[in-house]
Write a protein that holds these residues in place. Sequence first.
Motif, PDB file in Angstrom:
ATOM      1  N   SER A 231     -65.371  30.797  31.315  1.00 40.35           N
ATOM      2  CA  SER A 231     -65.776  29.840  30.292  1.00 40.35           C
ATOM      3  C   SER A 231     -64.926  30.115  29.059  1.00 40.35           C
ATOM      4  O   SER A 231     -64.893  31.240  28.554  1.00 40.35           O
ATOM      5  CB  SER A 231     -67.260  30.008  29.968  1.00 40.35           C
ATOM      6  N   VAL A 232     -64.220  29.090  28.584  1.00 34.66           N
ATOM      7  CA  VAL A 232     -63.262  29.251  27.492  1.00 34.66           C
ATOM      8  C   VAL A 232     -63.636  28.306  26.366  1.00 34.66           C
ATOM      9  O   VAL A 232     -64.103  27.185  26.608  1.00 34.66           O
ATOM     10  CB  VAL A 232     -61.821  28.937  27.972  1.00 34.66           C
ATOM     11  N   VAL A 233     -63.441  28.737  25.121  1.00 29.34           N
ATOM     12  CA  VAL A 233     -63.580  27.824  23.991  1.00 29.34           C
ATOM     13  C   VAL A 233     -62.276  27.822  23.208  1.00 29.34           C
ATOM     14  O   VAL A 233     -61.726  28.871  22.882  1.00 29.34           O
ATOM     15  CB  VAL A 233     -64.776  28.189  23.084  1.00 29.34           C
ATOM     16  N   ALA A 234     -61.751  26.611  22.997  1.00 32.69           N
ATOM     17  CA  ALA A 234     -60.491  26.438  22.269  1.00 32.69           C
ATOM     18  C   ALA A 234     -60.792  26.021  20.833  1.00 32.69           C
ATOM     19  O   ALA A 234     -61.600  25.114  20.597  1.00 32.69           O
ATOM     20  CB  ALA A 234     -59.633  25.376  22.948  1.00 32.69           C
ATOM     21  N   PHE A 235     -60.139  26.669  19.880  1.00 39.79           N
ATOM     22  CA  PHE A 235     -60.258  26.330  18.470  1.00 39.79           C
ATOM     23  C   PHE A 235     -58.929  25.733  18.008  1.00 39.79           C
ATOM     24  O   PHE A 235     -57.874  26.327  18.238  1.00 39.79           O
ATOM     25  CB  PHE A 235     -60.584  27.569  17.637  1.00 39.79           C
ATOM     26  N   THR A 236     -58.988  24.572  17.349  1.00 34.31           N
ATOM     27  CA  THR A 236     -57.757  23.910  16.935  1.00 34.31           C
ATOM     28  C   THR A 236     -57.942  23.188  15.609  1.00 34.31           C
ATOM     29  O   THR A 236     -59.014  22.640  15.342  1.00 34.31           O
ATOM     30  CB  THR A 236     -57.277  22.904  17.997  1.00 34.31           C
ATOM     31  N   ASP A 237     -56.910  23.169  14.784  1.00 32.74           N
ATOM     32  CA  ASP A 237     -56.911  22.393  13.544  1.00 32.74           C
ATOM     33  C   ASP A 237     -56.327  21.002  13.750  1.00 32.74           C
ATOM     34  O   ASP A 237     -56.294  20.193  12.824  1.00 32.74           O
ATOM     35  CB  ASP A 237     -56.102  23.118  12.456  1.00 32.74           C
ATOM     36  N   THR A 238     -55.834  20.725  14.971  1.00 38.44           N
ATOM     37  CA  THR A 238     -55.246  19.421  15.283  1.00 38.44           C
ATOM     38  C   THR A 238     -55.895  18.878  16.546  1.00 38.44           C
ATOM     39  O   THR A 238     -55.842  19.513  17.601  1.00 38.44           O
ATOM     40  CB  THR A 238     -53.730  19.543  15.518  1.00 38.44           C
ATOM     41  N   TYR A 239     -56.519  17.710  16.410  1.00 38.72           N
ATOM     42  CA  TYR A 239     -57.152  17.103  17.584  1.00 38.72           C
ATOM     43  C   TYR A 239     -57.259  15.611  17.357  1.00 38.72           C
ATOM     44  O   TYR A 239     -56.837  15.079  16.319  1.00 38.72           O
ATOM     45  CB  TYR A 239     -58.533  17.734  17.823  1.00 38.72           C
ATOM     46  N   LEU A 240     -57.818  14.934  18.336  1.00 37.03           N
ATOM     47  CA  LEU A 240     -57.958  13.492  18.255  1.00 37.03           C
ATOM     48  C   LEU A 240     -58.754  13.086  17.010  1.00 37.03           C
ATOM     49  O   LEU A 240     -59.621  13.834  16.568  1.00 37.03           O
ATOM     50  CB  LEU A 240     -58.658  12.980  19.516  1.00 37.03           C
ATOM     51  N   PRO A 241     -58.427  11.946  16.391  1.00 35.47           N
ATOM     52  CA  PRO A 241     -57.568  10.867  16.893  1.00 35.47           C
ATOM     53  C   PRO A 241     -56.071  11.081  16.669  1.00 35.47           C
ATOM     54  O   PRO A 241     -55.279  10.242  17.054  1.00 35.47           O
ATOM     55  CB  PRO A 241     -58.038   9.654  16.086  1.00 35.47           C
ATOM     56  N   THR A 242     -55.672  12.213  16.020  1.00 31.61           N
ATOM     57  CA  THR A 242     -54.251  12.502  15.866  1.00 31.61           C
ATOM     58  C   THR A 242     -53.646  12.808  17.235  1.00 31.61           C
ATOM     59  O   THR A 242     -54.197  13.608  18.001  1.00 31.61           O
ATOM     60  CB  THR A 242     -54.045  13.708  14.932  1.00 31.61           C
ATOM     61  N   VAL A 243     -52.529  12.186  17.543  1.00 30.69           N
ATOM     62  CA  VAL A 243     -51.864  12.395  18.827  1.00 30.69           C
ATOM     63  C   VAL A 243     -50.546  13.109  18.576  1.00 30.69           C
ATOM     64  O   VAL A 243     -49.662  12.597  17.898  1.00 30.69           O
ATOM     65  CB  VAL A 243     -51.615  11.054  19.548  1.00 30.69           C
ATOM     66  N   ASN A 244     -50.417  14.328  19.095  1.00 34.77           N
ATOM     67  CA  ASN A 244     -49.175  15.090  18.989  1.00 34.77           C
ATOM     68  C   ASN A 244     -49.134  16.097  20.132  1.00 34.77           C
ATOM     69  O   ASN A 244     -49.999  16.089  21.018  1.00 34.77           O
ATOM     70  CB  ASN A 244     -49.051  15.761  17.620  1.00 34.77           C
ATOM     71  N   GLY A 245     -48.142  16.977  20.119  1.00 32.58           N
ATOM     72  CA  GLY A 245     -47.981  17.911  21.222  1.00 32.58           C
ATOM     73  C   GLY A 245     -49.144  18.868  21.370  1.00 32.58           C
ATOM     74  O   GLY A 245     -49.531  19.234  22.494  1.00 32.58           O
ATOM     75  N   VAL A 246     -49.724  19.308  20.256  1.00 29.78           N
ATOM     76  CA  VAL A 246     -50.850  20.243  20.326  1.00 29.78           C
ATOM     77  C   VAL A 246     -52.060  19.561  20.964  1.00 29.78           C
ATOM     78  O   VAL A 246     -52.693  20.089  21.885  1.00 29.78           O
ATOM     79  CB  VAL A 246     -51.208  20.776  18.920  1.00 29.78           C
ATOM     80  N   THR A 247     -52.391  18.379  20.463  1.00 33.24           N
ATOM     81  CA  THR A 247     -53.525  17.630  21.009  1.00 33.24           C
ATOM     82  C   THR A 247     -53.333  17.370  22.498  1.00 33.24           C
ATOM     83  O   THR A 247     -54.249  17.558  23.311  1.00 33.24           O
ATOM     84  CB  THR A 247     -53.675  16.291  20.267  1.00 33.24           C
ATOM     85  N   TYR A 248     -52.123  16.921  22.838  1.00 33.24           N
ATOM     86  CA  TYR A 248     -51.828  16.601  24.240  1.00 33.24           C
ATOM     87  C   TYR A 248     -51.990  17.829  25.131  1.00 33.24           C
ATOM     88  O   TYR A 248     -52.574  17.761  26.219  1.00 33.24           O
ATOM     89  CB  TYR A 248     -50.410  16.043  24.335  1.00 33.24           C
ATOM     90  N   THR A 249     -51.483  18.978  24.682  1.00 32.46           N
ATOM     91  CA  THR A 249     -51.575  20.195  25.482  1.00 32.46           C
ATOM     92  C   THR A 249     -53.024  20.610  25.695  1.00 32.46           C
ATOM     93  O   THR A 249     -53.431  20.928  26.824  1.00 32.46           O
ATOM     94  CB  THR A 249     -50.800  21.341  24.798  1.00 32.46           C
ATOM     95  N   ILE A 250     -53.817  20.610  24.623  1.00 32.30           N
ATOM     96  CA  ILE A 250     -55.223  21.005  24.758  1.00 32.30           C
ATOM     97  C   ILE A 250     -55.952  20.067  25.706  1.00 32.30           C
ATOM     98  O   ILE A 250     -56.699  20.505  26.598  1.00 32.30           O
ATOM     99  CB  ILE A 250     -55.906  21.022  23.376  1.00 32.30           C
ATOM    100  N   GLN A 251     -55.759  18.774  25.541  1.00 34.09           N
ATOM    101  CA  GLN A 251     -56.423  17.801  26.405  1.00 34.09           C
ATOM    102  C   GLN A 251     -56.049  17.998  27.870  1.00 34.09           C
ATOM    103  O   GLN A 251     -56.903  17.978  28.761  1.00 34.09           O
ATOM    104  CB  GLN A 251     -56.039  16.383  25.987  1.00 34.09           C
ATOM    105  N   THR A 252     -54.747  18.173  28.113  1.00 33.37           N
ATOM    106  CA  THR A 252     -54.272  18.276  29.495  1.00 33.37           C
ATOM    107  C   THR A 252     -54.741  19.568  30.137  1.00 33.37           C
ATOM    108  O   THR A 252     -55.209  19.573  31.295  1.00 33.37           O
ATOM    109  CB  THR A 252     -52.741  18.176  29.543  1.00 33.37           C
ATOM    110  N   TRP A 253     -54.630  20.684  29.433  1.00 31.61           N
ATOM    111  CA  TRP A 253     -55.121  21.950  29.973  1.00 31.61           C
ATOM    112  C   TRP A 253     -56.616  21.872  30.247  1.00 31.61           C
ATOM    113  O   TRP A 253     -57.094  22.344  31.274  1.00 31.61           O
ATOM    114  CB  TRP A 253     -54.824  23.085  28.993  1.00 31.61           C
ATOM    115  N   ARG A 254     -57.351  21.277  29.324  1.00 27.52           N
ATOM    116  CA  ARG A 254     -58.806  21.192  29.485  1.00 27.52           C
ATOM    117  C   ARG A 254     -59.173  20.367  30.718  1.00 27.52           C
ATOM    118  O   ARG A 254     -60.057  20.746  31.497  1.00 27.52           O
ATOM    119  CB  ARG A 254     -59.410  20.561  28.217  1.00 27.52           C
ATOM    120  N   GLU A 255     -58.499  19.239  30.894  1.00 27.63           N
ATOM    121  CA  GLU A 255     -58.789  18.390  32.042  1.00 27.63           C
ATOM    122  C   GLU A 255     -58.509  19.117  33.351  1.00 27.63           C
ATOM    123  O   GLU A 255     -59.308  19.067  34.293  1.00 27.63           O
ATOM    124  CB  GLU A 255     -57.957  17.109  31.931  1.00 27.63           C
ATOM    125  N   ARG A 256     -57.379  19.846  33.393  1.00 24.75           N
ATOM    126  CA  ARG A 256     -57.061  20.578  34.612  1.00 24.75           C
ATOM    127  C   ARG A 256     -58.028  21.755  34.823  1.00 24.75           C
ATOM    128  O   ARG A 256     -58.369  22.089  35.957  1.00 24.75           O
ATOM    129  CB  ARG A 256     -55.618  21.102  34.549  1.00 24.75           C
TER     130      ARG A 256
END
Length: 368
Positions: free
Chosen positions: A3-28
């Motif tokens: 069980s993992v918790v990710a902390f980020t200062d950049t997330y949706l609705p902003t779309v960039n490389g950080v957001t994309y990476t977190i979303q994709t890793w989380r989905e997988r």
Amino acid sequence: MQSVVAFTDTYLPTVNGVTYTIQTWRERWHRRGGRMDVVYPRDDEYSPEPGEYGVRSLPFPFYEGLRIGAPRVPKAVEDTDLVHAHTPFGLGLAGLRLARRKDIPLVATYHTPTAEYAEYLSSIETIERGVERTAERYERWFFDRADAVIVPSEDAKRRLRHVLGVDSDVVVLSNGIDVEHFSPVSGDAFREQYGLGDGPLVGYTGRHGYEKELGELVRAVADLDVTLVFGGDGPARDDLERLAADLDVDARFLGFLDREELPAFYSTLDVFGFPSPVETQGLVALEANACGTPVVGVDSGALEDTVTDGVTGYHYEQGDTHEFGQAIRRALDERDTLSERCLERRDEVSVEHSVDRLSQLYDRLTAE
């Protein structure tokens, strides 16, 4: 699965490389039966999904699209095996506090060389350099408190080691891209939709930030018989439009493109131009390659490793606009051969491959 918790200062609705990476890793991660919650700066324009926890935040006044979240830990995420911080600031501190209080591993990803953005805070050189030094000292302090630091390229690892002086375990692990989504498609409909004609296309998509030196791309194609296509937006856009008009470059600015449009955008281009020297990986270059489009990138930063000369595209020396143009011309001439070589490397850059390695890292740290 942990069980993992990710902390980020950049997330949706902003779309960039950080957001994309977190979303994709989380989905997988969820596909594999794991849990990966996200703590992010709340934005009223975004409706969170289950497992996403927004905290009170304020817009960062010097950088559009970035918000500063209060460094707090929602109670819903405290029962976790591992903390993954995608920022050393704001919410990264909350992740550090949770990891220390629960005595669980802290993994941190180095996404962005923060000091490179000091010019957004001041145009006065002495103040800018002071901000850079302060940011570097702080980043060293934070990353040295992680059990492992993930970097997406060898260049980023060198920066952490030799510029910041970080002593933690540094692991090179590509963010990876979704090759199920990014694959070659016909570009005919995209050309027609945006009125791009039948001639060769050179383009770029991403944030139009001054630090990315996109003016070099405009200057590089000034003597080439091509149409220049920009996707995305940002503070440098108006200046780029003026520069293209001054140099009589046929440039089209398409604005923000939906993620669903990007495979067609990349597939339609003959060459992707990437002059940014501040990338820690440059995901858009890998996305372009996965769609069969070669990249001509600056021989600086992460693009030294992301682009392979004669295989996925070509490099040019930073600041040498003539060489940039020549490299674009060469890539146009060799487009078919380079495209085949790009497609042969799709599996190597897939997010599945990256999450395999991420899982191994998580397993090692929790076992230790």
